[in-house]
Design a protein around this motif. Structure first.
Motif: not given
Ligand code: NMN
Length: 332
Positions: A125-136, A138-148
């Motif tokens: 599982a990964i999480s991706l964050t975009y700001e104004n359409g730009v990829f800023i 990406g992280s791993t799930r980790g323990d669900g609260t804290i990832g890398e």
């Protein structure tokens, strides 16, 4: 094109044109699996862009297709806090248990529930964050609260858009996985080099994402399926199936085997179909996931501490191929 004669203005114009073409061809090739130009056309444009960027280094931008090759050596992975936790899924192993889940949910919302049925991709599982359409980020799930923070590694994964088709800010989640073909080729290369092989594509994907040298990640041919929009109200979508369509339009790779199911008969048919087809797919799956299609239901029933109450994973029983392996191991 002779670079001595190329002015900065001409180079800017040509670079923009090449990037627009290459980004669109990459999307068609890696996101939609439908290339529209031949490889030599793509390769020639890529070569021209590399040459121009070498001649005009001030014109290199972080979202240029040439920046996908990695090359950074990271000191380590920083921690990332998931403001909205990345929950795991409750799982069941039989149709009876699935039916019990369905009945429980229908009772708690006092209406019939339709589900978006999706394949359960065996990756990370990964999480991706975009700001104004730009990829800023990406992280791993980790323990669900804290990832890398694995942003630099994920930038090398070609199906992850570096810019979206609209300049919006959002967070999405999905699965990063290694396609079967890439897994077999990687293990072959490792075996030939006398290196330890990976036990399965999931482990290979995990190892590839945690490379400190990002050019190593770039060579691993990872791919993604995005399946979750963190704030759907932001895009004014009301259902999971609509959200997936919207995510595709924004430039994300989504899995096109998902289907809206309205009752246990349709759900059982979906399960039977993909249990039979699972080894024909180009990636590993270990079950299916049902998600209440209406987001209003997600808000109404909420989550337990660990898992959402509006979704469930059905895990496939060991299939024939695995059973054969087990039998052989048993008799040896
Ligand atoms: O490392 P990249 O640039 O992604 O290229 C790897 C291979 O994939 C190359 O052989 C390239 O020709 C091919 N490719 C083809 C297209 C296309 O539209 N035909 C797009 C992206 C990559």
């Amino acid at each position: 094109m002779s670079n001595q004669e190329t002015t900065l203005e001409e180079a800017t114009h040509r670079i923009n044109q090449l990037r627009t073409d290459l980004i669109e061809w990459t999307r068609q090739y890696y996101v939609l699996d439908q290339p529209t130009v031949e490889d030599h056309v793509y390769d020639e444009s890529y070569r021209q862009l590399t040459e121009l960027e070498q001649a005009f280094p001030s014109l290199v931008t972080p979202d240029s297709p040439t920046q996908r090759v990695g090359g950074q050596v990271l000191p380590g992975f920083e921690k990332v806090t998931h403001e909205i936790p990345m929950l795991s899924l409750g799982d069941v192993f039989s149709i009876e248990e699935l039916s019990e889940f369905d009945q429980r949910l229908q009772k708690s919302v006092e209406s019939e529930v339709s589900y978006n049925a999706e394949l359960k991709i065996d990756g990370l599982a990964i999480s991706l964050t975009y700001e104004n359409g730009v990829f800023i980020k990406g992280s791993t799930r980790g323990d669900g609260t804290i990832g890398e923070d694995i942003t630099e590694n994920l930038k090398t994964v070609k199906s992850i858009p570096l810019t979206l088709t609209e300049p919006i800010s959002l967070e999405v989640r999905g699965e990063c996985y290694m396609p079967t073909k890439a897994f077999i080729a990687l293990n072959k290369r490792r075996e030939e080099a006398g290196e330890a092989t990976f036990a399965n594509p999931r482990n290979a994907a995990a190892g590839s994402l945690r490379q400190l040298n990002t050019s190593e990640t770039a060579q691993r041919q990872l791919s993604t399926f995005i399946y979750y929009l963190v704030n759907p109200e932001q895009l004014n979508v009301k259902t999971q199936s609509e959200a997936l369509e919207r995510l595709t339009k924004l430039g994300f790779r989504t899995n096109n085997e998902s289907r809206v199911t309205n009752n246990m008969t349709e759900i059982s048919a979906y399960i039977a179909e993909y249990q039979a087809k699972r080894h024909d797919l180009s990636y590993d799956i270990d079950g299916i996931v049902l998600k209440a299609n209406l987001f209003a239901i997600h808000d109404e029933v909420g989550n337990t501490v660990k898992v959402p109450k509006w979704a469930i994973a059905y895990k496939f029983p060991p299939d024939e191929q695995e059973t054969i392996v087990l039998d052989i191991e048993w008799t040896v």
